[in-house]
Design an enzyme around this catalytic site. Structure first.
Site, PDB file in Angstrom:
ATOM      1  N   GLU A 174     -14.166  -1.861   5.447  1.00  0.00           N
ATOM      2  CA  GLU A 174     -13.584  -1.857   6.688  1.00  0.00           C
ATOM      3  C   GLU A 174     -14.383  -1.428   7.753  1.00  0.00           C
ATOM      4  OE1 GLU A 174      -9.600  -0.273   6.051  1.00  0.00           O
ATOM      5  OE2 GLU A 174      -9.894   1.219   7.573  1.00  0.00           O
ATOM      6  N   ARG A 232       0.783  -1.146  -0.022  1.00  0.00           N
ATOM      7  CA  ARG A 232      -0.073  -0.053   0.027  1.00  0.00           C
ATOM      8  C   ARG A 232       0.777   1.198  -0.124  1.00  0.00           C
ATOM      9  NH1 ARG A 232      -3.786   1.999   4.939  1.00  0.00           N
ATOM     10  NH2 ARG A 232      -2.106   3.226   5.350  1.00  0.00           N
ATOM     11  N   ARG A 243     -13.509  -5.978   2.613  1.00  0.00           N
ATOM     12  CA  ARG A 243     -12.587  -6.095   3.707  1.00  0.00           C
ATOM     13  C   ARG A 243     -12.921  -5.702   4.917  1.00  0.00           C
ATOM     14  NH1 ARG A 243      -8.412  -4.035   3.619  1.00  0.00           N
ATOM     15  NH2 ARG A 243      -8.480  -2.199   5.185  1.00  0.00           N
ATOM     16  N   GLU A 248      -8.562   1.202  -2.220  1.00  0.00           N
ATOM     17  CA  GLU A 248      -9.122   0.884  -0.883  1.00  0.00           C
ATOM     18  C   GLU A 248     -10.024   1.819  -0.341  1.00  0.00           C
ATOM     19  OE1 GLU A 248      -6.249  -1.113   1.878  1.00  0.00           O
ATOM     20  OE2 GLU A 248      -7.480  -0.233   3.633  1.00  0.00           O
ATOM     21  N   TYR A 271      -3.148  11.289   8.426  1.00  0.00           N
ATOM     22  CA  TYR A 271      -2.838   9.836   8.712  1.00  0.00           C
ATOM     23  C   TYR A 271      -2.763   8.791   7.516  1.00  0.00           C
ATOM     24  CZ  TYR A 271      -3.740   5.764  11.700  1.00  0.00           C
ATOM     25  OH  TYR A 271      -3.615   4.684  12.578  1.00  0.00           O
ATOM     26  N   ASP A 275      -5.018   3.442  -0.122  1.00  0.00           N
ATOM     27  CA  ASP A 275      -6.213   3.464   0.618  1.00  0.00           C
ATOM     28  C   ASP A 275      -6.753   5.099   0.634  1.00  0.00           C
ATOM     29  OD1 ASP A 275      -8.132   3.125   2.710  1.00  0.00           O
ATOM     30  OD2 ASP A 275      -6.741   2.703   4.182  1.00  0.00           O
ATOM     31  N   GLU A 308      -4.086  -7.440   4.874  1.00  0.00           N
ATOM     32  CA  GLU A 308      -3.452  -6.321   5.541  1.00  0.00           C
ATOM     33  C   GLU A 308      -2.838  -6.697   6.762  1.00  0.00           C
ATOM     34  OE1 GLU A 308      -5.969  -3.192   6.775  1.00  0.00           O
ATOM     35  OE2 GLU A 308      -4.437  -1.647   6.541  1.00  0.00           O
ATOM     36  N   HIS A 339      -9.178   5.838   2.517  1.00  0.00           N
ATOM     37  CA  HIS A 339      -9.821   6.273   3.850  1.00  0.00           C
ATOM     38  C   HIS A 339     -11.242   6.771   3.880  1.00  0.00           C
ATOM     39  CE1 HIS A 339      -5.674   5.790   5.704  1.00  0.00           C
ATOM     40  NE2 HIS A 339      -6.450   4.878   6.343  1.00  0.00           N
ATOM     41  N   TRP A 352     -13.416  11.111   8.242  1.00  0.00           N
ATOM     42  CA  TRP A 352     -11.981  10.588   8.959  1.00  0.00           C
ATOM     43  C   TRP A 352     -11.245  10.069   7.758  1.00  0.00           C
ATOM     44  CZ3 TRP A 352      -8.839   6.486   9.034  1.00  0.00           C
ATOM     45  CH2 TRP A 352      -7.812   6.435   9.668  1.00  0.00           C
TER      46      TRP A 352
HETATM   47 MG   LIG Z   1      -7.672   1.110   5.301  1.00  0.00          MG
END
Ligand SMILES: [Mg+2]
Length: 404
Positions: free
Chosen positions: A264, A147, A285, A238, A159, A212, A341, A214, A404
């Site tokens: 997620e 990633r 995921r 992702e 982040y 990712d 992951e 997010h 986030w």
């Molecule tokens: Mg993630």
């Protein structure tokens, strides 16, 4: 065999974990993970005050019935707090069943379909050259799937850009309150395709790369990014959208052939259904510790299988090594595993929670010990008391809240 005690252990060996230990009248016990990052004590109280009394005297062999009892019997069901508590109990019961049978959990799930689970790690940097360097180091460690994240010019660090180290440790803001990050989609959308253009031109086509988001883009932005990343052949993109935006995945799907991984933040099988059955994603995921444990995840995997959707269970540092072990037991048993992951846990986490998966030549392995193969060292756990911590939050440059 009857359950005689349920112990809830809250500990912070570098970051907070909520662990469940279920003890039986025959001396066999099982351990589970019930960690919900940033809201740990809500789960610990739920387990201690509401769920533990329901388990005393029950037969630990009856995992499915216990799952249904805790899920459907609550009337107010689902959501991250209750599903995490349920996952902790579920993992501990699978651990007990394995120990009673003398078999590792993967064997109880049907046995191995593969020896190890292909792992992916996090690489990052402040600029493209640093990311490239980080990816090269991961390749030298044996990783085949990586990633890649990068700092966005003009925005303070966000982040996910700390790479492997950040993935394994918690961050503490001032006075243990959330750190505030600044986020703008414009510079992000301009930067990410250039990052992958850079990486592909320097590293070639063989290494599998992913990115990712997010959940930070709106539907048309996610569609644009998926399309602009097409030439660089990502392993997957992702979590491009918020979990609430399930129908909008159609837009992303129609825009590009970049494979999509989502879920997620999903907490139940029912949230996964439309994106799987409409084939809007390529990888599901879910996080085993937030979607009802092994019992929840194996149903999600089974439904995904005939739709050609593979698994890529969430594997962050805020899930304890028990969850990581449960992930790998699932991964090596199910036919439609995709990728896993992973993080490298610091020594003090391994001291408190020994027996997690091991990494070798790009893949993760679990031991053949009965159950999940993990344990909780309660004495070591006591050395690291709970410390309030939050994930960072994101605000736009105008000060308004962002996802986030
Ligand atoms: Mg993630």
């Amino acid at each position: 065999m009857r359950i005689t005690d349920v112990r809830v252990i809250v500990t912070c060996p570098g970051r907070n974990y909520v662990l469940v230990k279920i003890i039986t009248d025959e001396g066999v016990y099982g351990v589970g993970d019930a960690t919900l990052n940033g809201r740990e004590l809500a789960v610990a109280e739920t387990l201690d005050k509401h769920i533990a009394p329901l388990l005393i005297g029950r037969d630990p062999d009856r995992i499915e019935d216990t799952w249904q009892y805790l899920y459907r019997g609550a009337y107010w069901r689902g959501g991250p707090v209750l599903m995490t508590a349920l996952a902790g109990v579920d993992m501990a019961l699978w651990d007990i069943k394995g120990k009673v049978c003398g078999k590792p959990v993967y064997s109880l799930l049907g046995g191995k379909t593969r020896e190890g689970a292909l792992g992916y790690t996090h690489c990052a940097g402040r600029d493209f050259a640093e990311v490239e360097d980080s990816v090269r180091q991961a390749m030298a460690q044996g990783f085949k799937v990586i990633r890649a994240q990068v700092s966005i010019p003009g925005l303070p660090s966000t982040y996910g850009q700390g790479g492997q180290k950040e993935a394994a440790l918690a961050t503490w803001g001032e006075a243990s309150l959330p750190m505030v990050e600044v986020w703008e989609p414009g510079p992000y959308l301009r930067t990410i395709p250039r990052l992958f253009e850079h990486l592909r031109s320097r590293l070639g086509d063989e290494v599998e790369l992913l990115h990712d988001v997010h959940e930070r883009l709106n539907p048309v932005q996610a569609a644009r990014l998926a399309r602009e990343l097409e030439p660089f052949h990502l392993f997957f993109l992702e979590d491009p959208l918020r979990p609430e935006h399930q129908p909008s995945l159609r837009l992303v799907r129609q825009a590009a052939t970049t494979p999509i991984a989502m879920g997620e933040l999903y907490t139940s099988l029912w949230e996964c259904l439309p994106v799987i059955t409409e084939q809007l994603i390529d990888f599901i995921r879910c996080d085993l510790v937030h979607s009802g444990g092994i019992t929840g995840a194996r149903k999600i995997a089974a439904i995904a299988e005939p739709y050609g959707v593979q698994t890529a269970w969430h594997g962050p540092g805020d899930a304890a090594p028990i969850t990581h072990a449960a992930n790998v037991h699932m991964d090596i048993a199910i036919p439609n595993f995709g990728v896993q992951e992973m993080v490298f846990f610091p020594e003090q986490v391994q001291e408190v929670i020994p027996g997690g998966p091991t990494f070798r030549d790009g893949s993760l392995y679990v031991s053949d010990a009965p159950g999940l193969g993990t344990d909780v060292n309660e004495e070591a756990a006591r050395k690291y008391p709970y410390r309030r911590a939050y994930l960072p939050i994101a605000r736009r440059q105008d000060g308004s809240m962002h996802d986030w």
